[in-house]
Design a protein around this motif. Structure first.
Motif, short mmCIF file in Angstrom:
data_model
loop_
_atom_site.label_atom_id
_atom_site.label_comp_id
_atom_site.label_asym_id
_atom_site.label_seq_id
_atom_site.Cartn_x
_atom_site.Cartn_y
_atom_site.Cartn_z
N CYS A 166 1.01 -1.41 0.30
CA CYS A 166 -0.08 0.19 0.23
C CYS A 166 0.64 1.18 0.69
CB CYS A 166 -0.57 -0.02 1.46
SG CYS A 166 -1.43 1.48 1.94
N GLY A 167 0.84 2.32 -1.31
CA GLY A 167 1.52 3.27 -1.63
C GLY A 167 1.33 4.71 0.24
N PRO A 168 -0.08 4.35 -0.22
CA PRO A 168 0.01 5.79 0.94
C PRO A 168 0.06 5.00 2.70
CG PRO A 168 -2.38 5.64 -0.59
CD PRO A 168 -1.64 4.08 -1.16
N CYS A 169 0.22 3.93 2.68
CA CYS A 169 0.52 3.53 3.89
C CYS A 169 1.91 3.76 3.84
CB CYS A 169 0.31 1.82 3.77
SG CYS A 169 -0.75 0.99 4.01
N VAL A 229 -7.57 -10.47 12.62
CA VAL A 229 -7.41 -8.95 13.58
C VAL A 229 -7.92 -8.00 12.23
CG1 VAL A 229 -6.13 -7.35 14.44
CG2 VAL A 229 -5.46 -10.10 14.52
N ALA A 230 -8.22 -7.99 11.20
CA ALA A 230 -8.41 -6.89 10.68
C ALA A 230 -10.05 -7.27 10.17
CB ALA A 230 -7.60 -6.73 9.54
N GLN A 231 -10.21 -8.27 9.39
CA GLN A 231 -11.94 -9.19 9.68
C GLN A 231 -13.16 -8.27 11.04
OE1 GLN A 231 -11.78 -12.71 7.86
NE2 GLN A 231 -10.47 -12.36 6.49
N SER A 232 -12.21 -8.78 12.32
CA SER A 232 -13.38 -8.23 13.21
C SER A 232 -13.21 -7.20 13.32
CB SER A 232 -12.09 -8.83 14.24
OG SER A 232 -12.33 -10.49 13.84
N TYR A 233 -12.66 -6.16 12.73
CA TYR A 233 -13.14 -5.26 12.82
C TYR A 233 -13.13 -3.92 11.70
CZ TYR A 233 -11.10 -5.37 17.98
OH TYR A 233 -10.37 -5.51 19.11
N GLY A 234 -13.75 -5.45 10.63
CA GLY A 234 -14.40 -4.61 9.40
C GLY A 234 -13.74 -3.70 8.60
N ILE A 235 -11.89 -4.35 8.90
CA ILE A 235 -11.49 -2.71 7.82
C ILE A 235 -11.41 -3.76 6.31
CG2 ILE A 235 -8.83 -2.78 7.06
CD1 ILE A 235 -9.99 -1.46 10.54
N THR A 236 -11.23 -2.80 5.70
CA THR A 236 -11.75 -3.19 4.02
C THR A 236 -10.98 -1.92 2.78
OG1 THR A 236 -13.27 -1.30 3.76
CG2 THR A 236 -14.19 -3.51 4.14
N ALA A 237 -9.97 -1.10 3.84
CA ALA A 237 -9.06 0.11 2.90
C ALA A 237 -7.84 0.20 4.12
CB ALA A 237 -10.09 1.28 2.77
N MET A 238 -7.18 0.35 2.49
CA MET A 238 -5.43 0.69 4.05
C MET A 238 -5.23 2.53 2.98
SD MET A 238 -6.23 -3.06 4.40
CE MET A 238 -6.12 -3.49 2.92
N PRO A 239 -4.51 3.02 4.06
CA PRO A 239 -4.35 2.85 5.37
C PRO A 239 -5.82 3.38 6.24
CG PRO A 239 -3.30 4.48 4.84
CD PRO A 239 -4.10 3.91 3.59
N THR A 240 -6.61 2.39 7.72
CA THR A 240 -7.16 2.28 8.33
C THR A 240 -6.76 2.46 10.11
OG1 THR A 240 -9.37 1.13 7.11
CG2 THR A 240 -9.36 1.56 9.60
N LYS A 298 -12.46 5.95 14.48
CA LYS A 298 -12.06 5.06 13.02
C LYS A 298 -11.47 6.12 11.72
CE LYS A 298 -13.12 0.83 10.78
NZ LYS A 298 -14.14 0.08 10.86
N ILE A 299 -10.53 6.25 11.51
CA ILE A 299 -10.07 7.18 10.02
C ILE A 299 -9.65 6.18 9.56
CG2 ILE A 299 -7.88 8.93 9.63
CD1 ILE A 299 -8.02 9.79 12.94
N ARG A 300 -10.21 6.89 8.25
CA ARG A 300 -9.89 5.48 7.21
C ARG A 300 -9.09 6.55 5.82
NH1 ARG A 300 -14.77 2.61 3.99
NH2 ARG A 300 -13.24 2.12 3.24
N GLY A 301 -7.79 6.22 5.64
CA GLY A 301 -6.50 6.99 4.59
C GLY A 301 -5.64 7.87 4.99
N ALA A 302 -4.78 7.82 4.41
CA ALA A 302 -3.58 8.34 5.17
C ALA A 302 -3.55 10.14 5.47
CB ALA A 302 -2.44 8.35 4.19
N ARG A 303 -4.84 10.10 6.69
CA ARG A 303 -5.48 11.80 6.90
C ARG A 303 -4.49 12.39 7.97
NH1 ARG A 303 -11.68 12.09 7.08
NH2 ARG A 303 -11.83 9.22 6.81
N ALA A 304 -3.04 12.88 7.61
CA ALA A 304 -2.18 13.12 8.48
C ALA A 304 -2.45 13.66 9.96
CB ALA A 304 -1.01 12.89 8.35
N GLN A 305 -3.32 15.39 9.59
CA GLN A 305 -3.70 16.07 11.02
C GLN A 305 -4.83 14.50 11.09
OE1 GLN A 305 -4.99 19.60 9.02
NE2 GLN A 305 -5.47 20.44 10.67
N GLU A 306 -5.47 14.76 10.78
CA GLU A 306 -7.03 14.02 11.14
C GLU A 306 -6.66 13.26 12.17
OE1 GLU A 306 -11.37 12.10 10.49
OE2 GLU A 306 -10.46 12.59 8.91
N LEU A 307 -5.30 12.31 11.85
CA LEU A 307 -5.04 11.28 12.79
C LEU A 307 -4.08 11.91 13.69
CD1 LEU A 307 -4.11 8.56 13.72
CD2 LEU A 307 -1.76 8.85 11.85
#
Length: 334
Positions: free
Chosen positions: A32-35, A68-79, A91-100
């Motif tokens: 994953c590039g954004p990861c 572990v990923a399936q248990s928390y419904g992870i469908t996109a990376m990074p989350t 829960k933050i989906r995507g490489a949103r650095a400021q929000e994280l």
């Protein structure tokens, strides 16, 4: 040296959720590039804010730790997910650095200001954590939040006292520390925050769950009065029978005809006198795919006529979410 914990098993992750007040999780993949782009910033946050048992930064490789990923419904990376006292708060989906960064730093500041609030043996001040009367077994979490409150049912309870939902109140029992077992009334109808049996010493508690669980331990809290002036002092539970995966509550006669999944006899020494809590450790192999529990209190420890319960906590591991829309409550109201 990096302080980030790389998760290698579901058990390791569950253990961290129960031992660290705040857990930050980076669900990523090597391809994953954004990861890769946000990884240096994540490591910087980890280096700055990690503190043992308070704030833990983790990384979960979704390819090697798919369970572990399936248990928390992870469908996109990074989350990114943030847990406080074992419960998801962000829960933050995507490489949103400021929000994280803002989300993590806000919780870190709260951790500094609230000290040990919401920890073992203490009441919650933030609404998230749950009071517990005993420590968690290593590798397992408090999963009481998976109880389907709407479907609870309690038979033979004194209607003048608290209802069944009082048993799963996230706050500490109001009687705790008083030594008299007479806590404050709660709710709009000013009822107590504990339950007692009515016509005899038996109680039948039906607990449906929102997920399929692996149940390791049940923590029961009972704080009967210690005053010798009381004419009818309720007892703590002694003999308990457990039934799994029932569609509804059992009747008392029905329970006599059905073999229990496990029967437990509690001694007076099993109850922690500080918290009034007994840890009921289960035969774990028999409690692996649990959608509901029936707790049948057969009798009490003493010469009284009634049994008292203040809190119930469920400890184990969560699994897949259930479709709760088709559930129907069958039986008497508590």
């Amino acid at each position: 040296m990096s302080k980030t914990v790389h998760i290698e098993s579901a058990a390791q992750f569950s253990s961290l959720l129960s031992s660290s007040r705040i857990v930050v999780v980076d669900f990523y993949a090597d391809w994953c590039g954004p990861c890769k782009a946000i990884a240096p910033m994540y490591e910087q946050l980890s280096a700055q804010l990690s503190r043992p048992n308070i704030i833990t930064f983790t990384k979960v490789n979704t390819d090697t730790q798919s369970q572990v990923a399936q248990s928390y419904g992870i469908t996109a990376m990074p989350t990114f997910m943030i847990f406080k006292n074992g419960r998801e708060v962000s829960k933050i989906r995507g490489a949103r650095a400021q929000e994280l960064s803002e989300a993590v730093k806000k919780l870190a500041a709260e951790a500094d200001s609230d000290g040990t609030s919401g920890g073992f043996g203490e009441a919650s001040t933030s609404g998230g954590p749950t009071w517990r009367g005993a420590e968690l077994p290593r590798g397992y979490s408090d999963i009481t939040d998976q109880v389907d409150i709407r479907g609870l049912d309690l038979l033979n309870s004194d209607s003048e006292l608290g209802g069944v939902r009082a048993l799963f109140d996230s706050a500490a029992p109001s009687s705790l520390g008083s030594g008299k077992g007479k806590g404050k009334a709660i709710g709009a109808e000013s009822k107590s925050d504990w339950v007692e049996s009515d016509v005899d010493e038996q109680l039948m508690l039906y607990i449906p769950f929102q997920s399929t669980l692996k149940v390791h331990t049940i923590q029961l809290t009972s704080l009967p009065p210690k005053s010798e002036d009381d004419d009818e002092i309720p007892m703590r539970p002694r003999t308990i029978q457990l039934y799994t995966n029932r569609a509804h509550n059992l009747g008392f006669e029905e329970a006599d005809d059905i073999p229990s999944t496990q029967s437990i006899t509690l001694a007076s020494t099993d109850w922690d006198e500080k918290t009034g809590t007994a840890k009921v450790e289960l035969r774990f192999v028999k409690f692996q795919n649990i959608t509901s529990l029936v707790i049948f209190v057969v009798d009490g420890d003493g010469e009284g006529e009634k049994v008292r319960l203040d809190r119930v906590r469920i400890v184990g591991e969560t699994g897949e979410k259930r479709d709760m829309g088709k559930l129907e409550k069958v039986g008497e109201d508590s």
